[in-house]
Write a protein that holds these residues in place. Structure first.
Motif, short mmCIF file in Angstrom:
data_model
loop_
_atom_site.label_atom_id
_atom_site.label_comp_id
_atom_site.label_asym_id
_atom_site.label_seq_id
_atom_site.Cartn_x
_atom_site.Cartn_y
_atom_site.Cartn_z
N CYS A 29 1.61 6.70 -6.83
CA CYS A 29 0.53 7.62 -7.21
C CYS A 29 0.96 9.07 -6.98
O CYS A 29 0.67 9.95 -7.80
CB CYS A 29 -0.74 7.31 -6.42
SG CYS A 29 -1.55 5.79 -6.94
N SER A 30 1.65 9.34 -5.90
CA SER A 30 2.13 10.69 -5.62
C SER A 30 3.13 11.15 -6.66
O SER A 30 3.09 12.29 -7.14
CB SER A 30 2.77 10.76 -4.23
OG SER A 30 1.83 10.43 -3.24
N LYS A 90 0.83 -1.20 0.00
CA LYS A 90 0.00 0.00 0.00
C LYS A 90 0.86 1.25 0.00
O LYS A 90 0.56 2.23 -0.69
CB LYS A 90 -0.94 0.02 1.20
CG LYS A 90 -2.13 -0.87 1.07
CD LYS A 90 -3.06 -0.69 2.23
CE LYS A 90 -4.29 -1.54 2.09
NZ LYS A 90 -5.21 -1.36 3.19
N SER A 91 1.95 1.25 0.76
CA SER A 91 2.81 2.44 0.81
C SER A 91 3.53 2.64 -0.52
O SER A 91 3.71 3.78 -0.96
CB SER A 91 3.80 2.34 1.98
OG SER A 91 4.63 1.21 1.82
N ILE A 92 3.92 1.54 -1.17
CA ILE A 92 4.56 1.67 -2.49
C ILE A 92 3.56 2.22 -3.49
O ILE A 92 3.88 3.10 -4.30
CB ILE A 92 5.13 0.30 -2.96
CG1 ILE A 92 6.34 -0.06 -2.10
CG2 ILE A 92 5.52 0.36 -4.43
CD1 ILE A 92 6.91 -1.43 -2.41
N ARG A 93 2.33 1.73 -3.44
CA ARG A 93 1.28 2.21 -4.34
C ARG A 93 1.00 3.70 -4.09
O ARG A 93 0.82 4.47 -5.02
CB ARG A 93 0.02 1.38 -4.13
CG ARG A 93 -0.97 1.55 -5.26
CD ARG A 93 -2.18 0.67 -5.14
NE ARG A 93 -1.81 -0.75 -4.98
CZ ARG A 93 -2.42 -1.58 -4.17
NH1 ARG A 93 -3.43 -1.20 -3.44
NH2 ARG A 93 -2.02 -2.85 -4.08
N MET A 94 1.00 4.12 -2.83
CA MET A 94 0.76 5.52 -2.48
C MET A 94 1.89 6.41 -3.00
O MET A 94 1.66 7.48 -3.54
CB MET A 94 0.62 5.66 -0.96
CG MET A 94 0.31 7.07 -0.52
SD MET A 94 -1.30 7.60 -1.08
CE MET A 94 -2.29 6.97 0.24
N ILE A 104 2.59 14.34 -9.16
CA ILE A 104 3.54 15.46 -9.20
C ILE A 104 4.12 15.62 -10.60
O ILE A 104 4.25 16.73 -11.12
CB ILE A 104 4.66 15.25 -8.16
CG1 ILE A 104 4.07 15.41 -6.76
CG2 ILE A 104 5.81 16.22 -8.37
CD1 ILE A 104 5.01 15.00 -5.64
N ALA A 105 4.45 14.52 -11.27
CA ALA A 105 4.99 14.58 -12.63
C ALA A 105 3.97 15.16 -13.60
O ALA A 105 4.31 15.95 -14.48
CB ALA A 105 5.44 13.20 -13.08
N ALA A 106 2.72 14.78 -13.45
CA ALA A 106 1.68 15.29 -14.35
C ALA A 106 1.45 16.78 -14.17
O ALA A 106 1.25 17.51 -15.13
CB ALA A 106 0.38 14.52 -14.14
N THR A 107 1.48 17.27 -12.94
CA THR A 107 1.24 18.70 -12.72
C THR A 107 2.47 19.53 -13.05
O THR A 107 2.35 20.68 -13.42
CB THR A 107 0.83 18.96 -11.26
OG1 THR A 107 1.84 18.46 -10.39
CG2 THR A 107 -0.50 18.32 -10.95
#
Length: 167
Positions: free
Chosen positions: A12-13, A5-9, A17-20
């Motif tokens: 996603c972060s 779950k922490s790797i998935r989080m 960040i890369a998209a914005t």
């Protein structure tokens, strides 16, 4: 399970960040423009009017005035009972003086090319690839701080009626 779950989080972060960070800037105006007082935002305009005869519209004139343009001096003269002149609103003396050596028909394209050369020269240093607003970087040294200029003018005793009052 907690580790997944922490790797998935984290993933996603990173994607968020890369998209914005790759979002393009929509304007090429300096950011400092939005922070300055906007004297023209409060200018009222006259209401639009429909002409009586659309077939008899006058030809547009270069430098002519629109019926909806604000004319505070003429409006004040009429309000005080006077009559305004029927001039076109163009000061012929100023136009004649400014064009006394001729008018360069390609002035806009010449200035655009000169501006492009200046911006290229001033922003030739390497920068981050996502920095697309080179205008502000090129003209940073030529920018005027409106608040400092206002204080300078007030210290000289110059009345600046469009500026906000001292707080």
């Amino acid at each position: 399970m907690l580790h997944a779950k922490s790797i998935r989080m984290v993933m996603c972060s990173v994607i968020l960040i890369a998209a914005t960070a790759c979002a393009p800037k929509s304007t090429i105006t300096p950011a400092a423009v939005g922070a300055s007082p906007d004297e023209f935002s409060i200018t009222p305009v006259k209401p639009l009017e429909s002409p009586k005869d659309f077939a008899a519209l006058p030809a547009p004139t270069l430098g002519g005035v629109n019926l909806t343009d604000a004319t505070p001096k003429a409006d004040a003269i009429v309000a005080l009972g006077g009559r305004t002149s029927t001039a076109t609103g163009v000061d012929g003396g100023i136009v004649t003086y400014a064009s006394r050596y001729g008018v360069d028909q390609s002035i806009r394209s010449d200035l655009a090319a000169s501006d492009a050369r200046f911006r290229k020269l001033k922003t030739a240093a390497p920068s981050f690839p996502w920095v697309q607003n080179k205008y502000e970087r090129a003209y940073r040294r030529l920018a005027l701080d409106p608040w400092a200029e206002l204080e300078r003018l007030r210290a000289l005793g110059v009345l600046v009626p469009s500026a906000p009052p001292k707080s």
